[in-house]
Design a protein around this motif. Structure first.
Motif, mmCIF file in Angstrom:
data_model
loop_
_atom_site.group_PDB
_atom_site.id
_atom_site.type_symbol
_atom_site.label_atom_id
_atom_site.label_comp_id
_atom_site.label_asym_id
_atom_site.label_seq_id
_atom_site.Cartn_x
_atom_site.Cartn_y
_atom_site.Cartn_z
ATOM 1 N N MET A 1 49.937 -13.038 -82.301
ATOM 2 C CA MET A 1 49.817 -11.612 -82.434
ATOM 3 C C MET A 1 50.220 -11.241 -83.849
ATOM 4 S SD MET A 1 49.340 -8.821 -80.176
ATOM 5 C CE MET A 1 47.786 -9.276 -80.791
ATOM 6 N N SER A 2 49.469 -10.353 -84.403
ATOM 7 C CA SER A 2 49.748 -9.993 -85.784
ATOM 8 C C SER A 2 50.933 -9.039 -85.894
ATOM 9 C CB SER A 2 48.510 -9.358 -86.418
ATOM 10 O OG SER A 2 48.335 -8.040 -85.960
ATOM 11 N N LYS B 1 52.469 -1.412 -84.709
ATOM 12 C CA LYS B 1 51.721 -0.327 -84.056
ATOM 13 C C LYS B 1 52.276 -0.061 -82.662
ATOM 14 C CE LYS B 1 47.121 0.856 -82.430
ATOM 15 N NZ LYS B 1 45.774 0.363 -82.163
ATOM 16 N N HIS B 2 52.535 -1.102 -81.898
ATOM 17 C CA HIS B 2 53.047 -0.941 -80.536
ATOM 18 C C HIS B 2 54.460 -0.360 -80.547
ATOM 19 C CE1 HIS B 2 50.079 -4.361 -79.358
ATOM 20 N NE2 HIS B 2 49.470 -3.211 -79.539
ATOM 21 N N LYS B 3 55.269 -0.769 -81.529
ATOM 22 C CA LYS B 3 56.619 -0.239 -81.638
ATOM 23 C C LYS B 3 56.577 1.260 -81.977
ATOM 24 C CE LYS B 3 60.636 -2.172 -81.308
ATOM 25 N NZ LYS B 3 61.283 -2.224 -80.016
ATOM 26 N N SER B 4 55.636 1.660 -82.834
ATOM 27 C CA SER B 4 55.526 3.080 -83.179
ATOM 28 C C SER B 4 55.022 3.894 -81.988
ATOM 29 C CB SER B 4 54.618 3.286 -84.393
ATOM 30 O OG SER B 4 53.282 2.991 -84.092
ATOM 31 N N ALA C 1 53.168 1.192 -74.093
ATOM 32 C CA ALA C 1 53.604 0.407 -75.253
ATOM 33 C C ALA C 1 54.404 -0.814 -74.804
ATOM 34 C CB ALA C 1 54.430 1.278 -76.199
ATOM 35 N N ASN C 2 55.218 -0.653 -73.776
ATOM 36 C CA ASN C 2 56.000 -1.787 -73.260
ATOM 37 C C ASN C 2 55.093 -2.865 -72.681
ATOM 38 O OD1 ASN C 2 58.502 -0.795 -73.997
ATOM 39 N ND2 ASN C 2 58.816 0.272 -72.072
ATOM 40 N N VAL C 3 54.025 -2.452 -72.033
ATOM 41 C CA VAL C 3 53.056 -3.422 -71.497
ATOM 42 C C VAL C 3 52.399 -4.173 -72.654
ATOM 43 C CG1 VAL C 3 50.841 -3.637 -70.300
ATOM 44 C CG2 VAL C 3 52.643 -2.197 -69.339
ATOM 45 N N LYS C 4 52.080 -3.457 -73.728
ATOM 46 C CA LYS C 4 51.480 -4.109 -74.898
ATOM 47 C C LYS C 4 52.466 -5.099 -75.523
ATOM 48 C CE LYS C 4 48.383 -0.294 -75.960
ATOM 49 N NZ LYS C 4 48.053 0.763 -76.923
ATOM 50 N N ALA D 1 54.725 -6.779 -73.937
ATOM 51 C CA ALA D 1 54.739 -7.946 -73.047
ATOM 52 C C ALA D 1 53.526 -8.824 -73.327
ATOM 53 C CB ALA D 1 54.761 -7.499 -71.585
ATOM 54 N N GLY D 2 52.377 -8.212 -73.530
ATOM 55 C CA GLY D 2 51.172 -8.964 -73.870
ATOM 56 C C GLY D 2 51.332 -9.711 -75.184
ATOM 57 N N ASP D 3 51.979 -9.058 -76.161
ATOM 58 C CA ASP D 3 52.242 -9.712 -77.449
ATOM 59 C C ASP D 3 53.090 -10.964 -77.251
ATOM 60 O OD1 ASP D 3 50.910 -7.641 -78.705
ATOM 61 O OD2 ASP D 3 52.740 -6.635 -79.407
ATOM 62 N N LYS D 4 54.118 -10.840 -76.415
ATOM 63 C CA LYS D 4 55.022 -11.959 -76.181
ATOM 64 C C LYS D 4 54.295 -13.116 -75.495
ATOM 65 C CE LYS D 4 59.242 -9.262 -76.077
ATOM 66 N NZ LYS D 4 60.384 -8.821 -75.276
ATOM 67 N N VAL D 5 53.413 -12.803 -74.553
ATOM 68 C CA VAL D 5 52.649 -13.839 -73.861
ATOM 69 C C VAL D 5 51.724 -14.552 -74.848
ATOM 70 C CG1 VAL D 5 50.839 -14.228 -72.143
ATOM 71 C CG2 VAL D 5 52.791 -12.772 -71.590
ATOM 72 N N LYS D 6 51.065 -13.782 -75.691
ATOM 73 C CA LYS D 6 50.167 -14.386 -76.682
ATOM 74 C C LYS D 6 50.942 -15.270 -77.657
ATOM 75 C CE LYS D 6 46.652 -10.792 -76.551
ATOM 76 N NZ LYS D 6 46.021 -9.691 -77.288
ATOM 77 N N ASP D 7 52.107 -14.798 -78.089
ATOM 78 C CA ASP D 7 52.937 -15.592 -78.995
ATOM 79 C C ASP D 7 53.392 -16.883 -78.325
ATOM 80 O OD1 ASP D 7 52.700 -13.772 -81.058
ATOM 81 O OD2 ASP D 7 54.637 -12.791 -80.667
ATOM 82 N N ALA D 8 53.795 -16.792 -77.068
ATOM 83 C CA ALA D 8 54.244 -17.978 -76.341
ATOM 84 C C ALA D 8 53.096 -18.974 -76.174
ATOM 85 C CB ALA D 8 54.812 -17.590 -74.983
ATOM 86 N N ALA D 9 51.919 -18.474 -75.864
ATOM 87 C CA ALA D 9 50.755 -19.358 -75.707
ATOM 88 C C ALA D 9 50.432 -20.028 -77.040
ATOM 89 C CB ALA D 9 49.560 -18.558 -75.199
ATOM 90 N N HIS D 10 50.542 -19.290 -78.097
ATOM 91 C CA HIS D 10 50.285 -19.845 -79.421
ATOM 92 C C HIS D 10 51.312 -20.939 -79.753
ATOM 93 C CE1 HIS D 10 50.051 -19.955 -83.842
ATOM 94 N NE2 HIS D 10 48.764 -19.700 -83.637
#
Length: 63
Positions: free
Chosen positions: A1-2, A8-11, A42-45, A47-56
């Motif tokens: 995740m970039s 953006k998600h934090k904002s 935003a919290n769901v996004k 979580a998605g970021d964390k999953v993508k990072d973990a998969a990477h």
């Protein structure tokens, strides 16, 4: 995740929290609910970021 997406998600989360607090302070239930919804999305996004990072990370570990 970039990094850009994470910012953006934090904002979006901060914007939702601000709306929720403003709605609470002014007794505007609609604005408060809207802020709560935005913060939740935003919290769901996040979580998605964390999953993508973990998969990477897993993919990198296997290579």
């Amino acid at each position: 995740m970039s990094f850009k997406d994470k910012i953006k998600h934090k904002s979006e989360e901060a914007k939702g929290a601000a709306k929720e607090q403003y709605g609470e302070a002014t007794d505007d239930e609609r604005l408060e609910a809207e802020g709560r919804t935005e913060r939740g999305a935003a919290n769901v996004k996040h979580a998605g970021d964390k999953v993508k990072d973990a998969a990477h990370d897993i993919k990198d570990a296997l290579d």
